[in-house]
Scaffold this motif. Structure first.
Motif, PDB file in Angstrom:
ATOM      1  N   UNK A   1      69.369  63.927 -21.668  1.00  0.00           N
ATOM      2  CA  UNK A   1      68.918  65.331 -21.608  1.00  0.00           C
ATOM      3  C   UNK A   1      68.088  65.675 -22.843  1.00  0.00           C
ATOM      4  N   UNK A   2      68.506  65.223 -23.999  1.00  0.00           N
ATOM      5  CA  UNK A   2      67.761  65.501 -25.223  1.00  0.00           C
ATOM      6  C   UNK A   2      66.409  64.803 -25.218  1.00  0.00           C
ATOM      7  N   UNK A   3      66.356  63.605 -24.677  1.00  0.00           N
ATOM      8  CA  UNK A   3      65.080  62.893 -24.557  1.00  0.00           C
ATOM      9  C   UNK A   3      64.122  63.720 -23.701  1.00  0.00           C
ATOM     10  N   UNK A   4      64.627  64.250 -22.600  1.00  0.00           N
ATOM     11  CA  UNK A   4      63.803  65.055 -21.703  1.00  0.00           C
ATOM     12  C   UNK A   4      63.279  66.313 -22.391  1.00  0.00           C
ATOM     13  N   UNK A   5      64.109  66.979 -23.170  1.00  0.00           N
ATOM     14  CA  UNK A   5      63.692  68.182 -23.886  1.00  0.00           C
ATOM     15  C   UNK A   5      62.572  67.849 -24.862  1.00  0.00           C
ATOM     16  N   UNK A   6      62.729  66.769 -25.597  1.00  0.00           N
ATOM     17  CA  UNK A   6      61.724  66.370 -26.587  1.00  0.00           C
ATOM     18  C   UNK A   6      60.436  65.917 -25.903  1.00  0.00           C
ATOM     19  N   UNK A   7      60.559  65.130 -24.845  1.00  0.00           N
ATOM     20  CA  UNK A   7      59.370  64.681 -24.109  1.00  0.00           C
ATOM     21  C   UNK A   7      58.601  65.864 -23.530  1.00  0.00           C
ATOM     22  N   UNK A   8      59.312  66.830 -22.993  1.00  0.00           N
ATOM     23  CA  UNK A   8      58.682  68.010 -22.414  1.00  0.00           C
ATOM     24  C   UNK A   8      57.923  68.800 -23.486  1.00  0.00           C
ATOM     25  N   UNK A   9      58.545  69.014 -24.625  1.00  0.00           N
ATOM     26  CA  UNK A   9      57.897  69.753 -25.713  1.00  0.00           C
ATOM     27  C   UNK A   9      56.666  69.009 -26.211  1.00  0.00           C
ATOM     28  N   UNK A  10      56.771  67.693 -26.347  1.00  0.00           N
ATOM     29  CA  UNK A  10      55.633  66.892 -26.813  1.00  0.00           C
ATOM     30  C   UNK A  10      54.484  66.975 -25.818  1.00  0.00           C
ATOM     31  N   UNK A  11      54.796  66.881 -24.541  1.00  0.00           N
ATOM     32  CA  UNK A  11      53.765  66.941 -23.505  1.00  0.00           C
ATOM     33  C   UNK A  11      53.055  68.291 -23.523  1.00  0.00           C
ATOM     34  N   UNK A  12      53.826  69.375 -23.630  1.00  0.00           N
ATOM     35  CA  UNK A  12      53.246  70.719 -23.670  1.00  0.00           C
ATOM     36  C   UNK A  12      52.317  70.906 -24.864  1.00  0.00           C
ATOM     37  N   UNK A  13      52.626  70.231 -25.972  1.00  0.00           N
ATOM     38  CA  UNK A  13      51.845  70.387 -27.192  1.00  0.00           C
ATOM     39  C   UNK A  13      50.776  69.302 -27.334  1.00  0.00           C
ATOM     40  N   UNK A  14      50.647  68.434 -26.332  1.00  0.00           N
ATOM     41  CA  UNK A  14      49.631  67.390 -26.377  1.00  0.00           C
ATOM     42  C   UNK A  14      49.928  66.312 -27.408  1.00  0.00           C
ATOM     43  N   UNK A  15      51.199  66.074 -27.664  1.00  0.00           N
ATOM     44  CA  UNK A  15      51.604  65.070 -28.647  1.00  0.00           C
ATOM     45  C   UNK A  15      52.180  63.862 -27.934  1.00  0.00           C
ATOM     46  N   UNK A  16      52.158  62.733 -28.611  1.00  0.00           N
ATOM     47  CA  UNK A  16      52.709  61.504 -28.044  1.00  0.00           C
ATOM     48  C   UNK A  16      53.990  61.150 -28.787  1.00  0.00           C
ATOM     49  N   UNK A  17      54.910  60.516 -28.075  1.00  0.00           N
ATOM     50  CA  UNK A  17      56.164  60.090 -28.678  1.00  0.00           C
ATOM     51  C   UNK A  17      56.136  58.597 -28.928  1.00  0.00           C
TER      52      UNK A  17
END
Length: 133
Positions: free
Chosen positions: A115-131
């Protein structure tokens, strides 16, 4: 107490032990302003000569706004050595905390489950950042 914390941290820093300061909800939901808490942390880091990481934990919705405020105030402060932003580890499942911390430039997050991975991935995607995984 604060004096014992300072002495213990200073001995660890001088010995070359990696150090982490933990900031939990009890610390920033107490009757203290975010800027005051951030200033105390920066002063402690300068006094003892360093600190490798600052772990900011926010587990409840009621602490989200204050956690973000503490995060932002910490980032504004200048300390000896690496920036506070580069030392900050955010531990939260709360979307707003993750999004705001990431937007402010924090790039280290504590991940305990999918769940935490999903939250971080979603935020990164919205901000145009890569993980980096």
């Amino acid at each position: 107490d604060e004096e014992e914390l300072q002495e213990s941290l200073q001995q660890s820093v001088q010995s070359g032990v990696h150090t982490t300061l933990a900031i939990k909800e009890d610390d920033y939901l107490a009757d203290v302003e975010a800027i005051t808490l951030a200033s105390k942390i920066a002063s402690l880091i300068d006094t003892v000569g360093g600190c490798d990481f600052i772990w900011l934990s926010s587990k409840s919705e009621s602490s989200a706004d204050t956690a973000v405020e503490v995060c932002e105030e910490l980032i504004y402060l200048d300390v000896a050595g690496p920036t506070i932003k580069s030392r900050l580890l955010v531990d939260s499942l709360i979307d707003d905390v993750v999004e705001d911390a990431m937007f402010a430039g924090v790039n280290k997050f504590i991940v305990e489950d999918e769940r935490e991975v999903e939250v971080i991935e979603s935020a990164a995607k919205e901000q145009g950042k890569m993980l980096a995984k």
